[in-house]
Design a protein around this motif. Sequence first.
Motif, PDB file in Angstrom:
ATOM      1  N   ILE A   1       5.545   6.559   0.834  1.00 51.35           N
ATOM      2  CA  ILE A   1       5.104   6.268  -0.530  1.00 51.35           C
ATOM      3  C   ILE A   1       3.599   6.057  -0.559  1.00 51.35           C
ATOM      4  CG2 ILE A   1       5.310   4.658  -2.459  1.00 51.35           C
ATOM      5  CD1 ILE A   1       8.241   4.227  -1.318  1.00 51.35           C
ATOM      6  N   ARG A   2       3.089   5.370   0.462  1.00 46.71           N
ATOM      7  CA  ARG A   2       1.633   5.165   0.520  1.00 46.71           C
ATOM      8  C   ARG A   2       0.911   6.508   0.609  1.00 46.71           C
ATOM      9  NH1 ARG A   2      -0.293   0.259   0.322  1.00 46.71           N
ATOM     10  NH2 ARG A   2       1.023  -1.470   0.950  1.00 46.71           N
ATOM     11  N   ALA A   3       1.508   7.449   1.358  1.00 49.82           N
ATOM     12  CA  ALA A   3       0.892   8.783   1.491  1.00 49.82           C
ATOM     13  C   ALA A   3       0.832   9.468   0.132  1.00 49.82           C
ATOM     14  CB  ALA A   3       1.688   9.631   2.472  1.00 49.82           C
TER      15      ALA A   3
ATOM     16  N   GLN B   1      14.555   5.797  -1.822  1.00 50.46           N
ATOM     17  CA  GLN B   1      14.949   5.441  -0.446  1.00 50.46           C
ATOM     18  C   GLN B   1      13.889   5.944   0.545  1.00 50.46           C
ATOM     19  OE1 GLN B   1      18.240   3.829  -0.062  1.00 50.46           O
ATOM     20  NE2 GLN B   1      17.809   3.708  -2.226  1.00 50.46           N
ATOM     21  N   SER B   2      12.640   5.963   0.119  1.00 54.54           N
ATOM     22  CA  SER B   2      11.583   6.434   1.025  1.00 54.54           C
ATOM     23  C   SER B   2      10.987   5.247   1.750  1.00 54.54           C
ATOM     24  CB  SER B   2      10.460   7.109   0.239  1.00 54.54           C
ATOM     25  OG  SER B   2      10.966   8.059  -0.640  1.00 54.54           O
TER      26      SER B   2
ATOM     27  N   GLU C   1       0.179  -2.280  -7.768  1.00 57.41           N
ATOM     28  CA  GLU C   1       0.591  -1.444  -6.632  1.00 57.41           C
ATOM     29  C   GLU C   1       1.807  -1.995  -5.886  1.00 57.41           C
ATOM     30  OE1 GLU C   1      -1.517   0.003  -2.678  1.00 57.41           O
ATOM     31  OE2 GLU C   1      -2.454   0.873  -4.454  1.00 57.41           O
ATOM     32  N   ALA C   2       1.892  -3.312  -5.734  1.00 55.19           N
ATOM     33  CA  ALA C   2       3.021  -3.895  -5.003  1.00 55.19           C
ATOM     34  C   ALA C   2       4.345  -3.550  -5.679  1.00 55.19           C
ATOM     35  CB  ALA C   2       2.862  -5.409  -4.920  1.00 55.19           C
ATOM     36  N   LEU C   3       4.322  -3.561  -7.003  1.00 61.50           N
ATOM     37  CA  LEU C   3       5.522  -3.254  -7.767  1.00 61.50           C
ATOM     38  C   LEU C   3       5.841  -1.755  -7.685  1.00 61.50           C
ATOM     39  CD1 LEU C   3       7.627  -4.564  -9.610  1.00 61.50           C
ATOM     40  CD2 LEU C   3       6.129  -4.154 -11.551  1.00 61.50           C
TER      41      LEU C   3
ATOM     42  N   ALA D   1      -2.472  10.535  -2.206  1.00 63.59           N
ATOM     43  CA  ALA D   1      -2.703  11.894  -2.708  1.00 63.59           C
ATOM     44  C   ALA D   1      -2.877  11.918  -4.220  1.00 63.59           C
ATOM     45  CB  ALA D   1      -1.556  12.806  -2.294  1.00 63.59           C
ATOM     46  N   GLN D   2      -2.267  10.966  -4.903  1.00 68.06           N
ATOM     47  CA  GLN D   2      -2.409  10.922  -6.362  1.00 68.06           C
ATOM     48  C   GLN D   2      -3.763  10.316  -6.722  1.00 68.06           C
ATOM     49  OE1 GLN D   2       0.981   8.799  -7.962  1.00 68.06           O
ATOM     50  NE2 GLN D   2       2.275  10.602  -7.826  1.00 68.06           N
TER      51      GLN D   2
END
Length: 202
Positions: free
Chosen positions: A153-155, A147-148, A135-137, A159-160
């Motif tokens: 990105i966590r959101a 550029q988010s 996940e860190a990568l 959702a995925q």
Amino acid sequence: MKPWVLGLTGGIGSGKSAVAEEFGRLGVHWVDADHAARWVVEPGRPALGLIAERFGETVLAADGSLDRAVLRDLVFRDPDQRKWLEQLLHPLIRQEVAEHLARASSPYAIMVSPLLVESGQYRQVDRVLVVDVPEALQLERAARRDQSSETQIRAILEAQASREERLRHADDVLINDRDLAWLKSEVERLHNFYLTLRGGQE
């Protein structure tokens, strides 16, 4: 003989496209459900008219194409609208993807979809390959590419399908945490293995 279909998926920033492109270099026919999702809403296609009718002209950009960002905001906040949109688009995307896969002349063809597991598309494929990264990568790659912010990105990650859920459906897993040379060799290894399979099964 009709090619069997490999479903290729992975979370945001996992490198699905890079993997698909490597398979493509080896002569494997592939289609990305995300691309198909863009094709079905192009100007002149019926879906775009229906979307504009439902959400109003604000979802159209100046050139008449779909303003995806505006639409995303509208449906992100409203589960009912999202459901309506999915019910409209999913069958169209499925059909578009099926038409592309039907043109394949390679022994197997690949359907790339970030939502292979969530959308139930995995039921349409013969075998599932999950591209997995720590996940860190994932966060680092996605932030660099889009550029988010990390929050955005966590959101998307939330959702995925969870990683565990995706891996549970996997027949094969490619851990994409090294460089491109490693990725190429992994894809070649899998490709040689896939060529030995009949209908995607060992």
